[in-house]
Design a protein around this motif. Structure first.
Motif, mmCIF file in Angstrom:
data_model
loop_
_atom_site.group_PDB
_atom_site.id
_atom_site.type_symbol
_atom_site.label_atom_id
_atom_site.label_comp_id
_atom_site.label_asym_id
_atom_site.label_seq_id
_atom_site.Cartn_x
_atom_site.Cartn_y
_atom_site.Cartn_z
ATOM 1 N N UNK A 54 47.499 44.959 52.142
ATOM 2 C CA UNK A 54 46.823 44.692 50.871
ATOM 3 C C UNK A 54 47.769 44.116 49.817
ATOM 4 N N UNK A 55 48.869 43.484 50.257
ATOM 5 C CA UNK A 55 49.785 42.849 49.313
ATOM 6 C C UNK A 55 49.304 41.472 48.930
ATOM 7 N N UNK A 56 50.238 40.586 48.665
ATOM 8 C CA UNK A 56 49.870 39.231 48.242
ATOM 9 C C UNK A 56 48.900 38.578 49.218
ATOM 10 N N UNK B 231 62.528 32.701 44.861
ATOM 11 C CA UNK B 231 61.772 33.886 45.246
ATOM 12 C C UNK B 231 60.528 33.462 46.022
ATOM 13 N N UNK B 232 60.135 34.205 47.065
ATOM 14 C CA UNK B 232 59.058 33.725 47.938
ATOM 15 C C UNK B 232 57.642 34.114 47.527
ATOM 16 N N UNK B 233 57.446 34.979 46.530
ATOM 17 C CA UNK B 233 56.111 35.528 46.272
ATOM 18 C C UNK B 233 55.068 34.449 46.004
ATOM 19 N N UNK C 185 54.995 49.746 49.665
ATOM 20 C CA UNK C 185 53.992 50.476 50.430
ATOM 21 C C UNK C 185 52.934 50.980 49.458
ATOM 22 N N UNK C 186 51.692 50.637 49.728
ATOM 23 C CA UNK C 186 50.610 51.036 48.845
ATOM 24 C C UNK C 186 49.682 49.871 48.601
ATOM 25 N N UNK C 187 48.538 50.153 47.993
ATOM 26 C CA UNK C 187 47.589 49.087 47.675
ATOM 27 C C UNK C 187 48.243 48.178 46.636
ATOM 28 N N UNK C 188 48.482 46.937 47.051
ATOM 29 C CA UNK C 188 49.254 46.008 46.239
ATOM 30 C C UNK C 188 50.538 45.577 46.916
ATOM 31 N N UNK C 189 50.959 46.321 47.950
ATOM 32 C CA UNK C 189 52.125 45.935 48.735
ATOM 33 C C UNK C 189 53.375 45.763 47.890
ATOM 34 N N UNK D 125 45.664 44.923 40.893
ATOM 35 C CA UNK D 125 45.020 44.875 39.589
ATOM 36 C C UNK D 125 44.477 43.486 39.261
ATOM 37 N N UNK D 126 44.756 42.506 40.114
ATOM 38 C CA UNK D 126 44.317 41.133 39.847
ATOM 39 C C UNK D 126 43.475 40.602 40.999
ATOM 40 N N UNK D 127 44.126 40.043 42.012
ATOM 41 C CA UNK D 127 43.398 39.369 43.087
ATOM 42 C C UNK D 127 42.515 40.341 43.874
#
Length: 520
Positions: free
Chosen positions: A53-55, A496-498, A129-133, A250-252
């Motif tokens: 559930x990350x990017x 940065x790769x995000x 680790x977590x919702x949002x990665x 909190x966004x996507x």
């Protein structure tokens, strides 16, 4: 300050000793004792399953929902909602179990904490680790590489003009990112950043003010004392309690969930993937208690699977599935072409004045004139100086590295281990050269230390064009897609790769949906 370039578009060296122990050893995805097969468990049938559930996972859920495709998102960690009491996360100065994913090395109980540390051969890797990665624990610094550096990383597998025209702008819009405003940068909490700007310019470096996943109005509230200090206190690596950080939960992902077509299952760690006789994928999980106890072993049967567990999670899952024989025909490229984005931490001392703490990282100095030696230096909030009485500057350097890391399956322990040579003397020489330029242009400063021992930017393991097609399809495995940082061959163009992860996920998932629609 307004004259600095604003471009589209990871820890604090003095705190690295803390971070290195926060999530070490146990709890790495799919490591440890064999997972019992849930052969008798009835499978929950779903149309699309998103692992992570990350990017990338948030982008996948968002695009699937927009296309009318219902999805279930599996996340190994918990949710981390910002509370009215501003106490969601612990702090780096007072770490507790919330800081670490299943640590067996800290004197705290095992917990589904927010930061995992994996000790590989050659490098230590930190991931969220977590919702949002990892958007929960990184600095949210978003950078777009130039075309020449993008091509150095990706070769001819991606069209940079297409990425720059469509996918990078779309990613920035979804992430709601913006550069640090002039008034915030002028605040006393950001004096170290202003000093770094002056020193970088004196050395002839280009200074950028990238977009960052931060709500600057909340940072203004911190400055005014209306909410507890978090960004201005230099907190980022274990979460921001003020709510300033715009992590993707909190966004996507939040926007995707509001459609009613997305269901997020927390504390669901995927243990195996097999292909059923009808072409669907059987995905086995462990549902975890907060202390890591396995409460249940849910099974899902999905028409489409989107792997978005990040380079570490997705690579380990696929390498383990191949080694166990669950997906025996995976391509040879699985588990290969991994790199650390050439991450280097550097500490300089002799800086003017005491260090300030304002963050997250928001100023980047670059030298991209020679693509073969391109480097970016992100300045980080100052911590305690290693030399009493001298100011300190921490920088995080990124270059382009050979993707010569690889994952291997160990049948004895039913686990997967990463090996990375991390021995490129050329990268160290480029970093040393730019640090020498900074010091020469700013008398009294000097380099205290550099290290390549840590990375928060793992990339590769299921690389585009080598293990996956242009829509992310794992070669030879229809409807099994990789959409995350595993697609990137070791480095993201010396930045940065995000932002690239988000943009590439958007491009890949859009193409994957077209593939699915052609099948209908």
């Amino acid at each position: 300050m307004g004259s600095m370039e604003q471009t589209p578009g990871a820890g604090r060296p003095s705190r690295r000793s803390v971070l290195a122990g926060l999530g070490a050893a146990a709890g790495a995805v799919l490591a440890g004792a064999p997972v019992a097969r849930a052969a008798t468990r009835d499978a929950e049938q779903v149309e699309a399953l998103v692992v992570g559930s990350g990017y990338a996972g948030s982008v996948a859920a968002h695009h699937l929902a927009a296309a009318g495709i219902r999805s279930v998102v599996l996340e190994r960690g918990r949710r981390w909602p910002i509370t009215a009491a501003h106490d969601t996360f612990c702090t780096l100065s007072a770490p507790d179990r919330r800081a670490s994913w299943m640590s067996t090395t800290l004197p705290v109980p095992k917990y589904v904490g927010v930061l995992e540390t994996t000790q590989a051969t050659g490098v230590t890797v930190t991931t969220g680790a977590g919702v949002g990665g990892s958007s929960l624990v990184n600095h949210g610094l978003l950078m777009q590489p130039c075309g020449a550096l993008f091509q150095r990383s990706f070769g001819d597998t991606l069209d940079y003009e297409e990425m720059a025209r469509l996918w990078y702008p779309a990613a920035l819009h979804m992430l709601r990112a913006a550069p640090i405003p002039d008034d915030v940068l002028a605040d006393s909490h950001y004096s170290s950043a202003r000093a770094f700007i002056d020193q970088a310019r004196a050395a002839g470096l280009r200074v950028l003010r990238p977009a960052i996943q931060v709500d600057w109005d909340v940072v203004r509230d911190e400055i005014a004392g209306r909410v507890p200090a978090s960004a201005i206190a230099g907190e980022a690596e274990v979460g921001m309690n003020s709510g300033a950080k715009l992590s993707v939960d909190r966004t996507i992902l939040a926007a995707a969930e509001r459609t009613g077509r997305v269901s997020v299952r927390v504390q669901h760690q995927v243990s195996d993937v097999t292909r059923a006789a009808d072409g669907r994928y059987r995905v086995e999980c462990e549902r975890l208690a907060e202390d890591g106890t396995v409460l249940d072993r849910p099974v899902f049967l999905a028409r489409y699977v989107f792997l978005a567990a990040g380079s570490m999670g997705t690579s380990k899952l696929l390498v383990r599935a191949k080694g166990r024989g669950s997906l025996p025909d995976l391509p040879d490229g699985i588990g290969r072409f991994w790199g650390d984005n050439a991450d280097r931490l550097a500490i300089r001392v002799g800086m003017p004045g005491p260090p300030s703490t304002g963050g997250p990282a928001h100023i980047v100095a670059t030298d991209w004139r020679d693509p073969a030696k391109a480097i970016s230096l992100a300045e980080f909030p100052g911590g305690a100086s290693p030399v009493p009485g001298e100011g300190v500057s921490g920088t995080f350097a990124m270059q382009i590295t050979e993707p010569d890391g690889s994952f291997a399956y160990d049948s004895a322990s039913d686990s997967v281990h990463l090996t990375y040579p991390n021995d490129d003397a050329g990268l160290d020489a480029v970093l040393g050269g730019v640090l020498d330029r900074l010091n020469a242009a700013n008398p009294g400063t000097r380099t205290y230390s550099t290290t390549a021992a840590y990375t928060s930017h793992p990339l590769g393991g299921a690389v585009l064009g080598r293990a996956c097609g242009s829509d992310g399809t794992v070669l030879g495995h229809p409807n099994l897609f990789v959409v995350d940082s595993s697609l990137i061959p070791g480095s993201a163009g010396a930045v940065t790769p995000a932002l690239t992860v988000t943009a590439l996920a958007s491009r890949t998932v859009t193409r994957a949906i077209r593939t699915l629609q052609r099948q209908s």
